[in-house]
Enzyme design. Structure first.
Site, PDB file in Angstrom:
ATOM      1  N   ARG A 127       1.057  -1.263   0.042  1.00  0.00           N
ATOM      2  CA  ARG A 127      -0.082  -0.073   0.074  1.00  0.00           C
ATOM      3  C   ARG A 127       0.794   1.295   0.099  1.00  0.00           C
ATOM      4  NH1 ARG A 127      -4.868   0.479   4.359  1.00  0.00           N
ATOM      5  NH2 ARG A 127      -3.227   0.725   5.834  1.00  0.00           N
ATOM      6  N   ARG A 155       3.091   4.081   4.731  1.00  0.00           N
ATOM      7  CA  ARG A 155       3.036   4.189   6.270  1.00  0.00           C
ATOM      8  C   ARG A 155       3.897   3.519   7.145  1.00  0.00           C
ATOM      9  NH1 ARG A 155      -3.328   3.614   7.077  1.00  0.00           N
ATOM     10  NH2 ARG A 155      -2.394   2.619   9.353  1.00  0.00           N
TER      11      ARG A 155
HETATM   12  P1  AMP Z   1      -5.896   3.132  10.878  1.00  0.00           P
HETATM   13  O1  AMP Z   1      -5.329   4.028   9.865  1.00  0.00           O
HETATM   14  O2  AMP Z   1      -7.132   3.159  11.156  1.00  0.00           O
HETATM   15  O3  AMP Z   1      -5.063   1.673  10.829  1.00  0.00           O
HETATM   16  O4  AMP Z   1      -5.014   3.562  12.244  1.00  0.00           O
HETATM   17  C1  AMP Z   1      -3.732   3.717  12.436  1.00  0.00           C
HETATM   18  C2  AMP Z   1      -3.304   3.890  14.052  1.00  0.00           C
HETATM   19  O5  AMP Z   1      -4.262   4.926  14.526  1.00  0.00           O
HETATM   20  C3  AMP Z   1      -3.977   2.382  14.647  1.00  0.00           C
HETATM   21  O6  AMP Z   1      -2.997   1.362  14.614  1.00  0.00           O
HETATM   22  C4  AMP Z   1      -4.035   3.135  16.067  1.00  0.00           C
HETATM   23  O7  AMP Z   1      -2.551   3.240  16.822  1.00  0.00           O
HETATM   24  C5  AMP Z   1      -4.689   4.319  15.926  1.00  0.00           C
HETATM   25  N1  AMP Z   1      -6.066   4.427  15.868  1.00  0.00           N
HETATM   26  C6  AMP Z   1      -6.858   4.694  14.768  1.00  0.00           C
HETATM   27  N2  AMP Z   1      -8.146   4.585  15.134  1.00  0.00           N
HETATM   28  C7  AMP Z   1      -8.092   4.159  16.568  1.00  0.00           C
HETATM   29  C8  AMP Z   1      -9.073   4.149  17.593  1.00  0.00           C
HETATM   30  N3  AMP Z   1     -10.546   4.177  17.258  1.00  0.00           N
HETATM   31  N4  AMP Z   1      -8.842   3.673  18.696  1.00  0.00           N
HETATM   32  C9  AMP Z   1      -7.498   3.625  19.346  1.00  0.00           C
HETATM   33  N5  AMP Z   1      -6.548   3.781  18.329  1.00  0.00           N
HETATM   34  C10 AMP Z   1      -6.966   4.278  16.947  1.00  0.00           C
END
Ligand code: AMP
Length: 215
Positions: A127, A155
């Site tokens: 990605r 990322r």
């Molecule tokens: P994502 O892009 O949704 O995969 O989120 C990347 C990172 O942000 C995750 O691995 C968490 O560290 C943090 N994160 C995002 N959304 C949440 C959430 N709802 N609760 C806790 N941590 C979050």
């Protein structure tokens, strides 16, 4: 319409969110994007988020709940919203229900993307995101134009080691949300495997939206 997208990392939530938001005319609220932007801007909260996100751990509930509370109060959410990556724990889901109920609102539908772990790994490691447009590509499945290759971002948490931790967090803390919404009859399971256009059709079907309305 107030919608939640549920699914493991790499299950296609972010990609499909853009189509659904266009079809419904509602904003996409990605807690991951909000957290990454705070990290980039090196705000005090951003520095705190960084240690969790870099390790693939979830950020503590109260911090994320406060972010979402502020975002849902903005006027573009008045006619509906799409949550992508939130809630991630049963406690966040309970908090969200209570926060919405205080304003006479509720969740209308929860889409759960079902994708095998092996495919998730393949999707995540290939990605790349274009910071200029926010568009997400995949080096093999959805290759970017050669002229923008130099500016694409991989990322920091999209490596195999961190992904394994993110998947553990998903099955321990996020998967229990599925029965929470199933009990409220809000859950729609969607097969997240296959071409983006095919998944999009399944999601729009699950939401009861005509394909033409999404173009
Ligand atoms: P994502 O892009 O949704 O995969 O989120 C990347 C990172 O942000 C995750 O691995 C968490 O560290 C943090 N994160 C995002 N959304 C949440 C959430 N709802 N609760 C806790 N941590 C979050």
């Amino acid at each position: 319409m107030n919608v939640i997208l549920l699914g493991a990392p790499g299950s296609g939530k972010g990609t499909q969110a853009q189509h659904i938001c266009r079809a419904l005319g509602v904003p996409q609220i990605s807690t991951g994007d909000i957290i990454r932007s705070a990290i980039r801007e090196q705000t005090a909260l951003g520095l705190e988020f960084k240690s969790y996100a870099d390790a693939g751990d979830l950020v503590p509930d109260d911090l994320v709940n406060r972010l979402v509370d502020g975002r849902l109060a903005q006027c573009d959410c008045a006619a509906g919203f799409l949550l992508d990556g939130y809630p991630r724990t049963v406690a966040q889901a309970g908090w969200l229900d209570a926060a919405l109920a205080r304003h006479g609102r509720h969740i209308d539908c929860v889409i759960s993307f079902e994708v095998a772990d092996a495919l998730v790994l393949e999707r995540i490691t290939g990605r790349r995101t274009d910071p200029a447009t926010g568009r997400v590509f995949h080096l093999t499945f959805d290759p970017p134009p050669i002229e923008i290759m130099h500016r694409l971002v991989h990322r920091a948490d999209d490596t195999e080691a961190v992904l394994r931790r993110r998947l553990e967090e998903y099955s321990e803390k996020t998967a229990p949300i599925v029965p929470y919404y199933e009990a409220r009859r809000l859950l729609r399971r969607v097969n997240g495997e296959g071409a983006v256009a095919d998944v999009k059709r399944r999601v729009l079907d699950a939401l009861g939206i005509e394909e033409a309305a999404s173009v």
